[in-house]
Design a protein around this motif. Structure first.
Motif, PDB file in Angstrom:
ATOM      1  N   PRO A  40       0.803  -1.234   0.000  1.00 34.84           N
ATOM      2  CA  PRO A  40       0.000   0.000   0.000  1.00 34.84           C
ATOM      3  C   PRO A  40       0.830   1.275   0.000  1.00 34.84           C
ATOM      4  CG  PRO A  40      -0.951  -1.585   1.522  1.00 34.84           C
ATOM      5  CD  PRO A  40       0.350  -2.169   1.040  1.00 34.84           C
ATOM      6  N   GLU A  41       1.943   1.288   0.694  1.00 30.03           N
ATOM      7  CA  GLU A  41       2.777   2.500   0.757  1.00 30.03           C
ATOM      8  C   GLU A  41       3.534   2.776  -0.537  1.00 30.03           C
ATOM      9  OE1 GLU A  41       5.216  -0.856   2.613  1.00 30.03           O
ATOM     10  OE2 GLU A  41       3.146  -0.176   2.752  1.00 30.03           O
ATOM     11  N   LEU A  42       3.536   1.824  -1.486  1.00 25.30           N
ATOM     12  CA  LEU A  42       4.233   2.009  -2.765  1.00 25.30           C
ATOM     13  C   LEU A  42       3.276   2.191  -3.944  1.00 25.30           C
ATOM     14  CD1 LEU A  42       7.066  -0.647  -2.355  1.00 25.30           C
ATOM     15  CD2 LEU A  42       7.242   1.824  -2.079  1.00 25.30           C
ATOM     16  N   GLU A  43       1.977   2.244  -3.671  1.00 29.17           N
ATOM     17  CA  GLU A  43       0.998   2.357  -4.754  1.00 29.17           C
ATOM     18  C   GLU A  43       1.171   3.632  -5.571  1.00 29.17           C
ATOM     19  OE1 GLU A  43      -2.903   1.731  -3.128  1.00 29.17           O
ATOM     20  OE2 GLU A  43      -2.516  -0.407  -2.793  1.00 29.17           O
ATOM     21  N   ASP A  44       1.456   4.753  -4.915  1.00 26.77           N
ATOM     22  CA  ASP A  44       1.671   6.009  -5.643  1.00 26.77           C
ATOM     23  C   ASP A  44       2.890   5.911  -6.560  1.00 26.77           C
ATOM     24  OD1 ASP A  44      -0.563   7.222  -4.563  1.00 26.77           O
ATOM     25  OD2 ASP A  44       0.567   8.267  -2.989  1.00 26.77           O
ATOM     26  N   LYS A  45       3.944   5.245  -6.088  1.00 24.27           N
ATOM     27  CA  LYS A  45       5.141   5.072  -6.911  1.00 24.27           C
ATOM     28  C   LYS A  45       4.862   4.185  -8.121  1.00 24.27           C
ATOM     29  CE  LYS A  45       9.125   6.014  -4.093  1.00 24.27           C
ATOM     30  NZ  LYS A  45      10.481   5.537  -3.806  1.00 24.27           N
ATOM     31  N   ALA A  46       4.048   3.157  -7.937  1.00 25.81           N
ATOM     32  CA  ALA A  46       3.686   2.271  -9.049  1.00 25.81           C
ATOM     33  C   ALA A  46       2.929   3.044 -10.114  1.00 25.81           C
ATOM     34  CB  ALA A  46       2.849   1.099  -8.546  1.00 25.81           C
ATOM     35  N   ARG A  47       1.979   3.873  -9.689  1.00 24.42           N
ATOM     36  CA  ARG A  47       1.211   4.688 -10.645  1.00 24.42           C
ATOM     37  C   ARG A  47       2.107   5.713 -11.341  1.00 24.42           C
ATOM     38  NH1 ARG A  47      -2.435   4.554  -6.245  1.00 24.42           N
ATOM     39  NH2 ARG A  47      -4.208   3.202  -6.681  1.00 24.42           N
ATOM     40  N   LEU A  48       3.023   6.315 -10.592  1.00 27.57           N
ATOM     41  CA  LEU A  48       3.947   7.295 -11.173  1.00 27.57           C
ATOM     42  C   LEU A  48       4.837   6.643 -12.227  1.00 27.57           C
ATOM     43  CD1 LEU A  48       5.058  10.215 -11.044  1.00 27.57           C
ATOM     44  CD2 LEU A  48       6.678   9.390  -9.319  1.00 27.57           C
ATOM     45  N   ALA A  49       5.342   5.454 -11.934  1.00 28.81           N
ATOM     46  CA  ALA A  49       6.184   4.738 -12.895  1.00 28.81           C
ATOM     47  C   ALA A  49       5.407   4.424 -14.167  1.00 28.81           C
ATOM     48  CB  ALA A  49       6.728   3.463 -12.269  1.00 28.81           C
ATOM     49  N   ALA A  50       4.172   3.956 -14.014  1.00 22.54           N
ATOM     50  CA  ALA A  50       3.342   3.635 -15.184  1.00 22.54           C
ATOM     51  C   ALA A  50       3.065   4.889 -16.005  1.00 22.54           C
ATOM     52  CB  ALA A  50       2.041   2.987 -14.741  1.00 22.54           C
ATOM     53  N   ALA A  51       2.801   5.987 -15.349  1.00 26.09           N
ATOM     54  CA  ALA A  51       2.495   7.239 -16.054  1.00 26.09           C
ATOM     55  C   ALA A  51       3.696   7.800 -16.788  1.00 26.09           C
ATOM     56  CB  ALA A  51       1.965   8.274 -15.067  1.00 26.09           C
ATOM     57  N   ASN A  52       4.902   7.448 -16.348  1.00 30.04           N
ATOM     58  CA  ASN A  52       6.117   7.981 -16.953  1.00 30.04           C
ATOM     59  C   ASN A  52       6.775   7.049 -17.958  1.00 30.04           C
ATOM     60  OD1 ASN A  52       7.204  10.703 -15.756  1.00 30.04           O
ATOM     61  ND2 ASN A  52       6.075   9.664 -14.142  1.00 30.04           N
ATOM     62  N   CYS A  53       6.159   5.903 -18.222  1.00 29.83           N
ATOM     63  CA  CYS A  53       6.713   4.959 -19.198  1.00 29.83           C
ATOM     64  C   CYS A  53       6.368   5.432 -20.609  1.00 29.83           C
ATOM     65  CB  CYS A  53       6.161   3.562 -18.962  1.00 29.83           C
ATOM     66  SG  CYS A  53       6.807   2.364 -20.143  1.00 29.83           S
ATOM     67  N   PRO A  54       7.361   5.780 -21.434  1.00 31.20           N
ATOM     68  CA  PRO A  54       7.082   6.278 -22.783  1.00 31.20           C
ATOM     69  C   PRO A  54       6.413   5.254 -23.699  1.00 31.20           C
ATOM     70  CG  PRO A  54       9.428   6.501 -22.261  1.00 31.20           C
ATOM     71  CD  PRO A  54       8.780   5.766 -21.140  1.00 31.20           C
ATOM     72  N   GLU A  55       6.604   3.972 -23.426  1.00 33.87           N
ATOM     73  CA  GLU A  55       6.020   2.919 -24.263  1.00 33.87           C
ATOM     74  C   GLU A  55       4.746   2.338 -23.682  1.00 33.87           C
ATOM     75  OE1 GLU A  55       9.442   2.988 -23.767  1.00 33.87           O
ATOM     76  OE2 GLU A  55       9.701   3.780 -25.786  1.00 33.87           O
ATOM     77  N   TYR A  56       4.298   2.839 -22.531  1.00 35.99           N
ATOM     78  CA  TYR A  56       3.109   2.300 -21.859  1.00 35.99           C
ATOM     79  C   TYR A  56       3.257   0.800 -21.616  1.00 35.99           C
ATOM     80  CZ  TYR A  56       1.408   6.799 -23.431  1.00 35.99           C
ATOM     81  OH  TYR A  56       1.298   8.146 -23.674  1.00 35.99           O
ATOM     82  N   ALA A  57       4.456   0.404 -21.212  1.00 31.77           N
ATOM     83  CA  ALA A  57       4.753  -1.013 -20.994  1.00 31.77           C
ATOM     84  C   ALA A  57       4.376  -1.486 -19.592  1.00 31.77           C
ATOM     85  CB  ALA A  57       6.237  -1.272 -21.246  1.00 31.77           C
ATOM     86  N   ILE A  58       3.996  -0.565 -18.717  1.00 37.76           N
ATOM     87  CA  ILE A  58       3.674  -0.912 -17.338  1.00 37.76           C
ATOM     88  C   ILE A  58       2.160  -0.884 -17.147  1.00 37.76           C
ATOM     89  CG2 ILE A  58       3.931  -0.265 -14.918  1.00 37.76           C
ATOM     90  CD1 ILE A  58       6.620   1.026 -15.753  1.00 37.76           C
TER      91      ILE A  58
END
Length: 66
Positions: A42-60
């Protein structure tokens, strides 16, 4: 929450690793991989969303499934 990386789409920019090293690593070819089984604490959910939003290929993909 779960996170996955589509290795066919990943081009090795590794923004996910830079933003969330607790969730992602890089293999020998520079492709991002998920650490563990893809479950996100739960404490890493924001980081997971941030990583997905910053992936140029939408691979996450982030899903609310456990």
């Amino acid at each position: 929450m779960r996170v996955e990386v589509n290795t066919d789409l990943c081009q090795g920019h590794n923004r996910c690793y830079a933003l969330a090293p607790e969730l992602f690593d890089v293999d020998d070819y520079g492709t991002a991989v998920v650490i563990g089984d893809g479950s996100v604490a739960p404490e890493l959910e924001d980081k997971a969303r941030l990583a997905a939003a910053n992936c140029p290929e939408y691979a996450i993909t982030v899903s609310d499934e456990e």
